[in-house]
Design an enzyme around this catalytic site. Structure first.
Site, PDB file in Angstrom:
ATOM      1  N   ASP A  44       0.813  -1.225   0.000  1.00  0.00           N
ATOM      2  CA  ASP A  44       0.000   0.000   0.000  1.00  0.00           C
ATOM      3  C   ASP A  44       0.842   1.270   0.000  1.00  0.00           C
ATOM      4  O   ASP A  44       0.311   2.379   0.072  1.00  0.00           O
ATOM      5  CB  ASP A  44      -0.952   0.014   1.197  1.00  0.00           C
ATOM      6  N   GLU A  46       3.192   2.195   2.251  1.00  0.00           N
ATOM      7  CA  GLU A  46       3.801   2.585   3.530  1.00  0.00           C
ATOM      8  C   GLU A  46       5.192   1.979   3.664  1.00  0.00           C
ATOM      9  O   GLU A  46       5.505   0.956   3.051  1.00  0.00           O
ATOM     10  CB  GLU A  46       2.912   2.120   4.697  1.00  0.00           C
ATOM     11  N   LYS A 199      15.458  39.550 -10.899  1.00  0.00           N
ATOM     12  CA  LYS A 199      14.572  38.527 -11.477  1.00  0.00           C
ATOM     13  C   LYS A 199      13.136  38.798 -11.055  1.00  0.00           C
ATOM     14  O   LYS A 199      12.893  39.169  -9.916  1.00  0.00           O
ATOM     15  CB  LYS A 199      15.006  37.142 -10.980  1.00  0.00           C
TER      16      LYS A 199
HETATM   17  C1  R5P Z   1      15.522  31.102  -6.045  1.00  0.00           C
HETATM   18  O1  R5P Z   1      15.656  32.294  -5.886  1.00  0.00           O
HETATM   19  C2  R5P Z   1      16.708  30.237  -6.235  1.00  0.00           C
HETATM   20  O2  R5P Z   1      17.868  30.845  -5.785  1.00  0.00           O
HETATM   21  C3  R5P Z   1      16.880  29.820  -7.667  1.00  0.00           C
HETATM   22  O3  R5P Z   1      17.205  30.955  -8.440  1.00  0.00           O
HETATM   23  C4  R5P Z   1      15.619  29.217  -8.209  1.00  0.00           C
HETATM   24  O4  R5P Z   1      15.101  28.284  -7.315  1.00  0.00           O
HETATM   25  C5  R5P Z   1      15.888  28.559  -9.532  1.00  0.00           C
HETATM   26  O5  R5P Z   1      14.712  27.993  -9.971  1.00  0.00           O
HETATM   27  P1  R5P Z   1      14.504  27.597 -11.472  1.00  0.00           P
HETATM   28  O6  R5P Z   1      15.708  26.813 -11.903  1.00  0.00           O
HETATM   29  O7  R5P Z   1      13.249  26.771 -11.461  1.00  0.00           O
HETATM   30  O8  R5P Z   1      14.332  28.857 -12.238  1.00  0.00           O
END
Ligand code: R5P
Length: 318
Positions: A44, A46, A199
């Site tokens: 199951d 577990e 970003k």
């Molecule tokens: C978030 O700020 C982390 O430092 C990485 O930049 C992020 O997790 C990268 O994620 P992904 O590769 O999905 O863009």
């Protein structure tokens, strides 16, 4: 004699940690041994876990928490069982610590996973050793995981040194503001110039990266971050760098999660080489963490023995 406990799917990094623990460089005073937690999966789904029936006072459990959901259940079962079987001080050595990025509720009702996973782990362990945990809005590891001995190590200096060796004089670029902490450490250790981009994340795979105002034409650039998951952050940064005239773009990350088509997305953005630590097993692994982890674990064990931190931790466990 202290014991390192591990799971069979992480036998190789556990063996490397054992070897590093038993070196003078790590400050070995008595030899560590290694044993494995045996697992049986019932039909199951577990788990039945089996630990060595008699455990010494000092036990460290090695579990890197990529693909974390099942592993957290394993830890929640194994940790109290280890205490029942004789462990008096219990460490978790988790080179990758999961659930650290959800450190705030971004909409009403959203669960702050970092806080709750942190509390589970703090209730189960006396000490935690991890590498480059994603601490952003929460400043320290001890705030996120309130254990008596919380050690956040950084692989950034090692990755910086590797970048300097492979691409002498390269510019280190952090793709977002959170990465500034790692880029600074890497640049200081390697004597390389550094900059940080901005970003905006719009979804799991939708990110936009804005480069800092600087001339990258003809330069070798190494994007450095704590992790790459979908690879989109790295891919967007790499594409922007190439469009701005960078001569080469390579990538150095501590945690090589690289889910799904992450590597393909990065290659499509003209990324050259990818280097990572062995916190998550991956073909890109170029830096072994065992010496760093071993030295920290030895220091932490000695600190417990000297300060008698076990009183604090037993209070935390209640
Ligand atoms: C978030 O700020 C982390 O430092 C990485 O930049 C992020 O997790 C990268 O994620 P992904 O590769 O999905 O863009």
């Amino acid at each position: 004699m202290p014991l390192l406990l591990a799971f069979d799917d992480e036998a190789a990094p556990a063996q490397r940690l054992l070897a590093a623990l038993n070196t003078a460089a790590a400050g070995a005073t008595e030899p560590w041994t290694l044993a494995f937690v045996q697992r049986h999966r019932f039909p199951d789904g577990e788990w039945r876990l089996r630990l060595p029936p008699e455990l010494p006072a000092e036990v460290a459990l090695y579990r890197s928490l990529h693909q974390p959901n099942e592993k957290l259940v394993e830890l929640l079962l194994a940790a109290p069982a280890a205490r029942e079987l004789g462990a008096r001080r219990l460490w978790l050595v988790a080179p990758y610590l999961a659930y650290m990025r959800q450190d705030a509720a971004f909409s009403p009702g959203e669960v702050v996973s970092q806080r709750h996973v942190g509390r589970w782990l703090a209730a189960a362990f006396d000490g935690l050793i991890t590498v480059d945990p994603h601490l952003h809005r929460v400043a320290t590891l001890a705030e996120a995981v309130p254990v008596a001995e919380a050690h956040a190590l950084s692989a950034a200096p090692l990755l910086g040194a590797l970048a300097a060796q492979r691409r002498p004089g390269a510019l280190l670029l952090g793709p977002d503001e959170e990465s500034a902490q790692w880029v600074r450490q890497a640049a200081d250790a390697a004597g390389l110039p550094a900059a940080v981009a901005r970003k905006v994340r719009r979804g799991d795979r939708e990110v936009e990266v804005e480069l800092p105002a600087l001339d990258v034409r003809g330069r070798a650039v190494v994007i450095l971050d704590d992790m790459a998951s979908t690879g989109r952050t790295v891919a967007r940064a790499a594409a922007a760098l190439r469009a701005a005239g960078a001569a080469s773009v390579d990538v150095a990350v501590t945690h090589a999660l690289f889910v799904g088509d992450a590597l393909a997305a990065m290659q499509a953005a003209d990324v050259g080489e990818v280097w990572s630590t062995d916190s998550v097993p991956h073909a890109s692994n170029a830096v072994a963490l065992a010496p760093l982890l071993a030295a920290a674990l030895q220091r932490s064990v000695r600190s417990f023995q000297i300060s008698g931190n076990s009183t604090t931790s037993s209070i935390l466990r209640k």
